[in-house]
Design an enzyme around this catalytic site. Structure first.
Site, short mmCIF file in Angstrom:
data_model
loop_
_atom_site.label_atom_id
_atom_site.label_comp_id
_atom_site.label_asym_id
_atom_site.label_seq_id
_atom_site.Cartn_x
_atom_site.Cartn_y
_atom_site.Cartn_z
N ASP A 10 0.85 -1.20 0.00
CA ASP A 10 0.00 0.00 0.00
C ASP A 10 0.88 1.24 0.00
O ASP A 10 1.67 1.44 0.93
CB ASP A 10 -0.89 -0.03 1.25
N ASP A 112 -3.59 2.37 -5.59
CA ASP A 112 -2.40 2.48 -4.75
C ASP A 112 -2.14 1.27 -3.87
O ASP A 112 -1.32 1.34 -2.96
CB ASP A 112 -2.50 3.74 -3.87
N GLU A 113 -2.82 0.15 -4.12
CA GLU A 113 -2.57 -1.03 -3.30
C GLU A 113 -2.78 -2.31 -4.08
O GLU A 113 -3.63 -2.40 -4.96
CB GLU A 113 -3.44 -1.02 -2.04
#
Length: 418
Positions: A10, A112-113
């Site tokens: 993350d 974003d992860e």
């Protein structure tokens, strides 16, 4: 039996970190991660929403999701920067590229992860923490931003592990660690426990994840239906969902639009402004390494009443000429002669360049246009968007590359829309 080893990777304060990295590369003197700064959906509008904040901004009590007006009340010297969704997708692609060097079993959960199944990776089996630290440090040194990596036997535990302490950390949440590391946390910190669920749990006297884990399942189901059973499983570290391979962020499309200070009253005016919008949106498409299979045009008249048309293409395109040709055809179908105050072009059903199937009927004109557009893109990247433009715009008042509004239509990515 093979024991699962799941990593959850993350990016820390992704939007702000990615913007900060890009600004530093462009020569900006200050790392905005170290000052009171936010990424806001529409910095020019006091009603814009804070999308993410720096740690110094957090110290002023600024919260993600609050209005920009309220944030500035708390910190008058707050620096505000607009989101750049194309940049964010490129950063996401770069992070994904590094992860692919370690395992092919990756689920891109949001921009974003990622979840990574490392169960068959020898280095992860031998020492998962050491491998996670290696990946974390590579991302920091090669890409310029930090990540948290959570490690567990399933996706839920890996995600909860990554949330334990930030930034730039590696954490584990093995079954034996759940009572010590997870159960003391507030119930609201459990994945899938939102504000409404947190209030219901508090009304039942359940304030920690551990208390939720020990609550009778029948009681939870009676009050919270199937969701009560789900969060009870999560509180006990139970999650059987697999890491589903997904090699790209699900993205509805990219768009570019503009509200004009004056009405567009002639077809020629509309065409010129449309071409300027197509210049920018097609450049974005090429920068992302994608082609589009559907084009939509949206118009608003002088009374701001809107309507749109779209066309599904027989193939995939990314050249400015083809996009403009199809978009202008939509204008011909939908425009009835009324003044136009706002216009946007959207490209959807996107596909990566390396996934395209070549057709025997692709014309030489397309190959020529693609080569020409790539050359123009390189010149504009090096010398600015106005360094080269079409003769149509010579000696005129129209900016040859118009707009700048990006839809931001990513799964789990918010944003302000015009």
């Amino acid at each position: 039996m093979l024991e699962l080893i799941i990593f959850h990777v993350d990016a820390n304060s992704a939007y702000l970190s990615w913007t900060a990295t890009a600004l530093l590369e462009e020569g900006y003197e200050t790392d905005i991660r170290n000052i009171p700064a936010v990424i806001a959906g529409d910095p020019a509008n006091r009603h814009g929403i804070v999308l993410t904040k720096s740690i110094p901004a957090k110290a002023y009590g600024i919260r993600t999701g609050e209005s920009l007006m309220e944030a500035r009340r708390k910190c008058p010297q707050l620096k505000v920067f607009p989101p750049d969704y194309d940049l964010y997708l490129l950063c996401s692609e770069a992070m994904y590229g590094i992860l692919c060097e370690y395992t092919p079993v990756i689920q891109r959960f949001s921009v974003d992860e990622c979840f990574c199944d490392m169960s068959s990776v020898r280095e992860a089996v031998d020492n998962p923490v050491r491998l996670a630290v290696e990946i974390k440090e590579r991302i920091k040194s090669e890409l310029g931003f930090t990540v948290n990596i959570g490690i567990g036997r399933n996706k839920l535990c890996a995600k909860m592990a990554g949330e334990l302490k930030k930034p730039d950390m590696v954490h584990t949440l093995w079954p034996c660690e759940i009572p010590v590391k997870m159960w003391p946390l507030p119930a609201g910190e459990l994945f899938m426990v939102g504000r409404a669920s947190e209030k219901k749990l508090a009304a039942m006297g359940i304030n920690t994840i551990g208390e939720l884990a020990g609550t009778d399942r029948i009681l939870l189901k009676t009050i919270m239906k199937s969701h009560g059973l789900l969060i009870h499983d999560y509180a006990n570290g139970i999650d059987d969902s697999p890491v589903i391979i997904n090699d790209n962020i699900v993205r509805k499309g990219i768009g570019n639009g503009l509200t004009y200070a004056y009405d567009l009253e002639t077809r020629d005016d509309i065409y010129k402004e449309l071409l300027a919008l197509c210049e920018r949106v097609s450049a974005r498409l090429r920068k992302l390494g994608m082609h589009a299979g559907l084009i939509a045009v949206h118009l608003r008249n002088s009374e701001l009443a809107g309507y749109s048309h779209q066309v599904k293409l027989g193939g995939m395109i990314n050249t400015t000429n083809e996009i403009f040709e199809r978009a202008s055809g939509l204008i011909d179908e939908m425009w009835k002669g009324e003044p136009v105050r706002a216009m946007s072009v959207s490209l959807r059903e996107l596909s990566r360049d390396d996934n395209l199937q070549l057709s025997l009927f692709d014309s030489g004109d397309r190959a020529r246009d693609e080569a020409l557009d790539k050359a123009v893109d390189r010149i504009r990247d090096a010398f600015g968007v106005r360094s080269i433009f079409r003769g149509t715009f010579a000696n005129g008042d129209i900016n040859p590359v118009q707009g700048g509004v990006n839809d931001g239509n990513y799964i789990m990515m918010g944003g302000y829309k015009q």
